[in-house]
Design an enzyme around this catalytic site. Structure first.
Site, mmCIF file in Angstrom:
data_model
loop_
_atom_site.group_PDB
_atom_site.id
_atom_site.type_symbol
_atom_site.label_atom_id
_atom_site.label_comp_id
_atom_site.label_asym_id
_atom_site.label_seq_id
_atom_site.Cartn_x
_atom_site.Cartn_y
_atom_site.Cartn_z
ATOM 1 N N ALA A 207 2.075 9.036 -12.044
ATOM 2 C CA ALA A 207 1.342 10.603 -11.965
ATOM 3 C C ALA A 207 0.520 10.955 -11.207
ATOM 4 O O ALA A 207 -0.153 11.649 -11.099
ATOM 5 C CB ALA A 207 1.607 11.469 -13.160
ATOM 6 N N THR B 251 -3.374 2.673 -13.867
ATOM 7 C CA THR B 251 -2.191 1.463 -14.159
ATOM 8 C C THR B 251 -1.626 1.665 -15.843
ATOM 9 O O THR B 251 -2.418 2.340 -16.609
ATOM 10 C CB THR B 251 -2.316 0.181 -14.428
ATOM 11 N N GLU C 23 -12.870 9.509 -19.724
ATOM 12 C CA GLU C 23 -12.917 10.809 -20.601
ATOM 13 C C GLU C 23 -10.706 11.216 -20.441
ATOM 14 O O GLU C 23 -10.472 11.692 -20.967
ATOM 15 C CB GLU C 23 -13.482 12.058 -19.235
ATOM 16 N N LYS D 67 -5.988 7.005 -28.620
ATOM 17 C CA LYS D 67 -6.623 8.561 -28.295
ATOM 18 C C LYS D 67 -8.081 7.581 -29.465
ATOM 19 O O LYS D 67 -8.968 8.193 -29.430
ATOM 20 C CB LYS D 67 -6.230 9.344 -27.787
ATOM 21 N N GLY E 34 -0.440 15.395 -18.174
ATOM 22 C CA GLY E 34 -0.138 15.733 -16.580
ATOM 23 C C GLY E 34 -1.215 14.860 -15.889
ATOM 24 O O GLY E 34 -1.690 14.747 -15.678
#
Lengths: 319, 188
Positions: free
Chosen positions: A11, A78, A131, A206, A300
């Site tokens: 996506a 990837t 980022e 993260k 997303g």
């Protein structure tokens, strides 16, 4: 304007191909796991995406051809892998060896092999930006970089939309974890195997990346250094008790230069961290300017691609 | 669960003299104009320095009153006078901490709370000098055999919140319970 090669056609990779032109960049190569399309004069995004949708592979060339194409910036999109972070790490290394820039959407290389990435970068004229690996479209790393990581004492936030969606629905509907998870899977908010999200691994990666940035090379963090708990053991009754007291439970990740922790935490209903649904929120604690709250869409395709292309725009010109 | 320390108790360390110290008072006020002001005036009149007022308008008590939490600073010798004056004015003082319990924190415990003896859990937490359990709510919708949740409101000495949390973590780990900790905000 930069010439971009996109490796990974999920996506995020597809959205980068789609939106690059809007940001004034040319896509000269795209690779997925089965093939590649390469055109030094610039690919036509619509044609590449149509072919991907129709045939499953973006082109007939070997995937490795994208890595040797004449690009300025390699976008590594990837899937995130743990441990040796391959094949993502090798893609990063090859681009840097060619003195090209790298923009990561893949968390693996900077979560699991941060020092290796920085060492390769130091020996290259290219730079590495990432980022998109933390908080999707939210400019977390850009903000830290603007202020300087040495002036940031801690970063904490709700960094996984799937876990936050499940907790939000449990609290709002009084339903139990399994029930809400099934609903989230039906809606496409949660994956068939949701463990990466609900066990806290994704949020932890993260936070590990954030800790690596905050530590400024003094110390390297990997997933093994994080203390991680997920939301699978939070029953509806716990959310009810929190609500009675004007609070709620959120899966909160915390990163400093010394520590990474992820787990369910009690937060006041009125806290900026009490975001609803799939939204993410990040609080950056500064030494001289208190806290900065940033919230937005944390996942997303177009959202993450927006962060990728912001990085492409931040890169210095290659000599 | 435990009575707050009697405010008249001499401080065990004795050496702090009459320097102003932080106190927390919880009041319940009628929902009428002027009630809050009439509760705050006596505090100021008696030499208390108001630090913060938390007026929970959204949370009406079962008796139809509004809980108000007042943090104030005053010399230890004045504190009892402030409480007396408030009571004289007809203000409902529901809780008055001695300054040694200057902070509150709320935690959730999840797991087999009944089978692991919730009252022993509370006793163990309270055996620490760092914390006293002010309030406990238990929810076991599936019956005693199912996973249950409890909300504990702890009062701790100023600066001892981490120590209090450490005690909760230790007891919970021994009993196989999960702890949902409050987010400790960086002091602003």
């Amino acid at each position: 304007m930069s010439r971009i090669a996109v490796v990974g056609c999920g996506a995020v990779g597809r959205s980068v191909v789609d939106l690059a032109g809007d940001h004034g960049h040319d896509v000269v190569a795209v690779a997925d796991s089965q093939g590649a399309a390469v055109d030094p004069a610039g690919l036509e995004a619509g044609a590449v995406l149509e072919r991907k949708a129709a045939e499953g592979a973006v082109g007939d060339a070997a995937p490795a051809n994208a890595l040797t194409a004449p690009y300025d910036v390699l976008v590594e999109a990837t899937p995130t892998t743990l441990g040796d972070a391959e094949p993502g790490f090798s893609h990063v290394a090859r681009a840097l060896d060619r003195d090209r820039h790298v923009v990561l959407a893949n968390k693996g290389p900077v979560a699991e092999r941060y020092a290796d990435v920085r060492e390769r970068e130091a020996a290259s004229r290219g730079s590495v930006l990432f980022e998109a690996t933390v908080g999707g479209a939210i400019p977390v790393l850009g903000t830290i970089d603007d202020y300087g990581p040495e002036r940031i004492t801690a970063v904490r936030g709700v960094l996984n939309g799937t876990a936050n969606f499940v907790l939000t629905r449990m609290a709002a509907e009084g339903l139990d974890y399994e029930h809400v998870l099934a609903e989230a899977q039906d809606m496409g908010v949660a994956e068939a195997d949701p463990s990466f999200d609900v066990e806290g691994t994704d949020a932890a990666l993260k936070c590990v990346i954030l800790a690596n940035v905050l530590a400024c090379g003094e110390r390297e963090f990997t997933l093994d250094d994080a203390t991680v708990a997920g939301i699978t053991r939070v029953p509806g009754s716990a959310l009810d008790l929190a609500a009675e007291d004007g609070r709620t439970v959120r899966l909160v990740g915390e990163a400093t230069a010394d520590e990474v922790r992820v787990g369910p935490r009690l937060v006041p209903d009125t806290s900026p961290l009490a975001v609803s649904g799939t939204r993410n929120v990040v609080q950056v604690e500064t030494t001289h300017a208190d806290g900065i709250d940033l919230s937005g869409r944390g996942a997303g395709g177009p959202e993450t691609a927006t962060a990728v292309l912001a990085d492409v725009g931040r890169l210095p010109p290659l000599e | 669960m435990t009575e707050p320390e009697a405010e008249t108790d001499p401080e065990p360390d004795g050496g702090r003299g009459d320097r102003p110290q932080a106190h927390t008072i919880r009041l319940e006020l009628a929902d009428e104009p002027g009630e809050l002001l009439s509760a705050l005036e006596p505090i100021a009149d008696e030499g208390g320095n108001l630090l913060s007022i938390f007026h929970e308008r959204g949370h009406i008590t079962p008796r139809g009153r509004i809980p108000v939490e007042v943090d104030l600073e005053c010399p230890p010798s004045r504190f009892e006078g402030i409480l007396e004056r408030l009571r004289d004015e007809g203000i409902n003082v529901v809780d008055a901490d001695a300054e040694r319990y200057g902070e509150h924190l709320t935690v959730l415990l999840v797991g087999d709370l009944v089978g692991t003896d919730i009252s022993d859990t509370v006793t163990r937490v309270e055996s620490s000098p760092a914390a006293t359990v002010e309030d406990l709510s238990l929810s076991a919708p599936g019956g005693p055999a199912e996973q249950a949740s409890a909300r504990l409101r702890l009062a701790t000495r100023a600066g001892a919140a981490d120590e209090a949390l450490g005690v909760v973590r230790t007891v919970a780990a021994e009993k196989g319970l999960s702890v949902v900790e409050p987010l400790t905000e960086v002091s602003r």
